[in-house]
Design a protein around this motif. Structure first.
Motif, PDB file in Angstrom:
ATOM      1  N   LEU A   1      17.713 -88.909   2.568  1.00  0.00           N
ATOM      2  CA  LEU A   1      17.619 -89.587   4.109  1.00  0.00           C
ATOM      3  C   LEU A   1      18.355 -88.967   5.063  1.00  0.00           C
ATOM      4  O   LEU A   1      17.881 -88.572   6.143  1.00  0.00           O
ATOM      5  CB  LEU A   1      18.212 -91.090   3.698  1.00  0.00           C
ATOM      6  N   ALA A   2      19.605 -88.484   4.795  1.00  0.00           N
ATOM      7  CA  ALA A   2      20.254 -87.755   5.706  1.00  0.00           C
ATOM      8  C   ALA A   2      19.835 -86.340   6.412  1.00  0.00           C
ATOM      9  O   ALA A   2      19.734 -86.095   7.403  1.00  0.00           O
ATOM     10  CB  ALA A   2      21.875 -87.344   5.248  1.00  0.00           C
ATOM     11  N   LEU A   3      19.164 -85.774   5.290  1.00  0.00           N
ATOM     12  CA  LEU A   3      18.647 -84.457   5.493  1.00  0.00           C
ATOM     13  C   LEU A   3      17.299 -84.730   6.266  1.00  0.00           C
ATOM     14  O   LEU A   3      17.131 -84.092   7.256  1.00  0.00           O
ATOM     15  CB  LEU A   3      17.966 -83.854   4.169  1.00  0.00           C
TER      16      LEU A   3
ATOM     17  N   SER B   1      14.313 -84.283  11.311  1.00  0.00           N
ATOM     18  CA  SER B   1      13.553 -84.876  12.507  1.00  0.00           C
ATOM     19  C   SER B   1      14.102 -84.781  13.920  1.00  0.00           C
ATOM     20  O   SER B   1      13.712 -84.489  14.763  1.00  0.00           O
ATOM     21  CB  SER B   1      13.387 -86.098  12.087  1.00  0.00           C
ATOM     22  N   GLY B   2      15.693 -84.677  13.877  1.00  0.00           N
ATOM     23  CA  GLY B   2      16.532 -84.664  15.004  1.00  0.00           C
ATOM     24  C   GLY B   2      16.223 -83.183  15.751  1.00  0.00           C
ATOM     25  O   GLY B   2      15.998 -82.943  16.758  1.00  0.00           O
ATOM     26  N   ALA B   3      16.266 -82.358  14.817  1.00  0.00           N
ATOM     27  CA  ALA B   3      16.346 -80.886  15.108  1.00  0.00           C
ATOM     28  C   ALA B   3      15.037 -80.612  15.740  1.00  0.00           C
ATOM     29  O   ALA B   3      14.925 -79.834  16.825  1.00  0.00           O
ATOM     30  CB  ALA B   3      16.722 -79.789  14.046  1.00  0.00           C
TER      31      ALA B   3
ATOM     32  N   LEU C   1       7.207 -89.635  17.573  1.00  0.00           N
ATOM     33  CA  LEU C   1       6.973 -89.945  16.267  1.00  0.00           C
ATOM     34  C   LEU C   1       8.435 -89.743  15.543  1.00  0.00           C
ATOM     35  O   LEU C   1       9.069 -90.441  14.784  1.00  0.00           O
ATOM     36  CB  LEU C   1       5.969 -89.501  15.496  1.00  0.00           C
ATOM     37  N   LEU C   2       8.945 -88.447  15.925  1.00  0.00           N
ATOM     38  CA  LEU C   2      10.212 -87.991  15.148  1.00  0.00           C
ATOM     39  C   LEU C   2      11.252 -88.907  15.709  1.00  0.00           C
ATOM     40  O   LEU C   2      12.293 -89.027  14.942  1.00  0.00           O
ATOM     41  CB  LEU C   2      10.366 -86.450  15.542  1.00  0.00           C
TER      42      LEU C   2
ATOM     43  N   ALA D   1      15.532 -92.581  14.636  1.00  0.00           N
ATOM     44  CA  ALA D   1      16.313 -93.907  15.048  1.00  0.00           C
ATOM     45  C   ALA D   1      16.204 -94.970  13.818  1.00  0.00           C
ATOM     46  O   ALA D   1      17.176 -95.567  13.561  1.00  0.00           O
ATOM     47  CB  ALA D   1      15.526 -94.759  16.250  1.00  0.00           C
ATOM     48  N   ALA D   2      15.053 -95.088  13.353  1.00  0.00           N
ATOM     49  CA  ALA D   2      15.004 -95.865  12.042  1.00  0.00           C
ATOM     50  C   ALA D   2      16.030 -95.368  10.935  1.00  0.00           C
ATOM     51  O   ALA D   2      16.698 -96.515  10.508  1.00  0.00           O
ATOM     52  CB  ALA D   2      13.536 -95.932  11.601  1.00  0.00           C
ATOM     53  N   ILE D   3      16.057 -94.292  10.608  1.00  0.00           N
ATOM     54  CA  ILE D   3      16.847 -93.707   9.527  1.00  0.00           C
ATOM     55  C   ILE D   3      18.333 -94.301  10.074  1.00  0.00           C
ATOM     56  O   ILE D   3      19.034 -94.597   9.198  1.00  0.00           O
ATOM     57  CB  ILE D   3      16.742 -92.336   9.180  1.00  0.00           C
ATOM     58  N   PHE D   4      18.591 -93.846  11.303  1.00  0.00           N
ATOM     59  CA  PHE D   4      20.030 -93.773  11.748  1.00  0.00           C
ATOM     60  C   PHE D   4      20.459 -95.506  11.729  1.00  0.00           C
ATOM     61  O   PHE D   4      21.340 -95.872  11.198  1.00  0.00           O
ATOM     62  CB  PHE D   4      19.935 -93.642  13.425  1.00  0.00           C
TER      63      PHE D   4
END
Ligand code: HEC
Ligand code: HEC
Length: 289
Positions: free
Chosen positions: A9-11, A16-18, A46-47, A52-55
């Protein structure tokens, strides 16, 4: 949650942030034709949702985990929490500008880069620490050469330092186990709490737990064995049916041995009951029924 799921998940979160930041750089930094712009903006959005969802998911999990701590938290945890919480206002600000305050659009790139930087430090700090220490987590048991280092006071110290973090001590002191049984449990706990419980501590804890149950039963080996049988019965034999099914049955030692063997087959897990524990349980069953 499993560390592997967490890492994955962190990856995804970081990647997606990058990419979202890279897309914005591309858009703002170079002139583009219209079709490309639309595709870039859509991908960025979308990214952004994924990020935001993963965060939010990881934040909720973190809050739950921290809420369960009964101990003082470590410096590493404090930095982790501080970084995570700092992302909340930054992310909210970014969403607010995108949704309502269009006049500030020119600041979005810097804001996005800031959020990404905080996230990268947060993830790398945690993941880096975990991977550096992961190799320390191997199965540890007491061997003959450990005689000289084993010390009840050190063991007691580590039980009270390490084992109250996630559950009550009662959970430990209500259980009676063979040395093998305690080795398995303490190693499992060390795995869950990696890398906090070190091999040296594991040995001391196993030694203390075995000795304290003998002291509590005044060194009466048969009483300790009986308590071990009782613990095993409650723990292993109530997974698929109630205890009554067991207490109702009246069998000889040989019959119990066959029944327990069949239950081990039912379970389909060779680690379910080791031979020493099986013997203790069979003895207890044939004595009490
Ligand atoms: C990181 C949290 C954590 C720490 C630290 C921890 N435990 Fe646990 N413990 C658990 C969880 C979760 C369970 C229930 C799941 C399981 O049994 O694997 C559990 C269950 C147990 C059980 C009941 C299950 C069994 O196998 O008998 C015992 C006994 C136990 N822990 C002893 C200990 C001891 C001793 C320590 C210190 C070395 C310790 N725990 C430290 C999380 C923890
Ligand atoms: C994986 C699930 C499972 C576990 C764990 C389990 N049982 Fe069973 N048990 C069963 C099933 C299924 C039956 C009924 C079929 C059979 O008898 O094999 C049963 C039936 C029984 C019976 C009644 C039949 C007979 O032979 O008298 C007894 C007694 C029994 N179990 C004792 C135990 C004991 C003791 C343990 C702990 C070591 C245990 N069980 C753990 C699944 C399980």
């Amino acid at each position: 949650m499993q560390p592997d799921v967490n890492s994955l998940l962190a990856l995804v979160y970081l990647i997606s942030g990058a990419i979202a930041v890279a897309i914005m750089l591309e858009l703002k930094g170079k002139p583009k034709d219209r079709i490309n712009v639309r595709a870039f903006v859509l991908t960025h959005r979308l990214l952004g949702y994924l990020f935001a969802a993963i965060f939010i998911f990881m934040l909720v999990n973190m809050v739950k985990k921290v809420g369960a701590y009964q101990d003082e938290v470590s410096t590493k945890t404090v930095i982790h929490i501080a970084l995570a919480i700092s992302i909340v206002p930054l992310l909210s600000l970014k969403i607010a500008i995108v949704r309502k305050y269009r006049a500030f659009t020119s600041h979005l790139l810097i804001l996005g880069a800031g959020i990404f930087t905080f996230s990268a430090v947060l993830v790398m700090l945690t993941a880096g620490y975990y991977y550096l220490h992961r190799s320390d987590v191997r199965y540890t048991s007491i061997t003959a050469v450990d005689e000289s280092i084993l010390d009840d006071d050190i063991g007691r110290h580590f039980v009270f330092k390490r084992c109250g973090k996630c559950h009550a001590y009662e959970r430990i002191f209500r259980s009676f186990k063979s040395e093998k049984g305690w080795s398995q449990t303490v190693n499992r706990m060390a795995q869950i709490d990696a890398p906090n419980i070190r091999p040296f501590e594991i040995k001391q804890i196993i030694n203390f737990l075995v000795n304290q149950q003998e002291r509590r039963k005044n060194d009466q080996a048969d009483q300790v064995a009986e308590e071990i049988g009782k613990t095993l019965l409650k723990q292993k034999c109530t997974l698929c049916h109630d205890l009554e099914r067991v207490t109702r049955a009246s069998k000889t030692e040989t019959e119990w041995s066959a029944t327990v063997e069949r239950m081990i087959t039912n379970m389909g897990d060779p680690e379910f009951l080791n031979p020493i524990d099986k013997k203790a349980l069979v003895k207890y069953l044939s004595k009490t029924e």
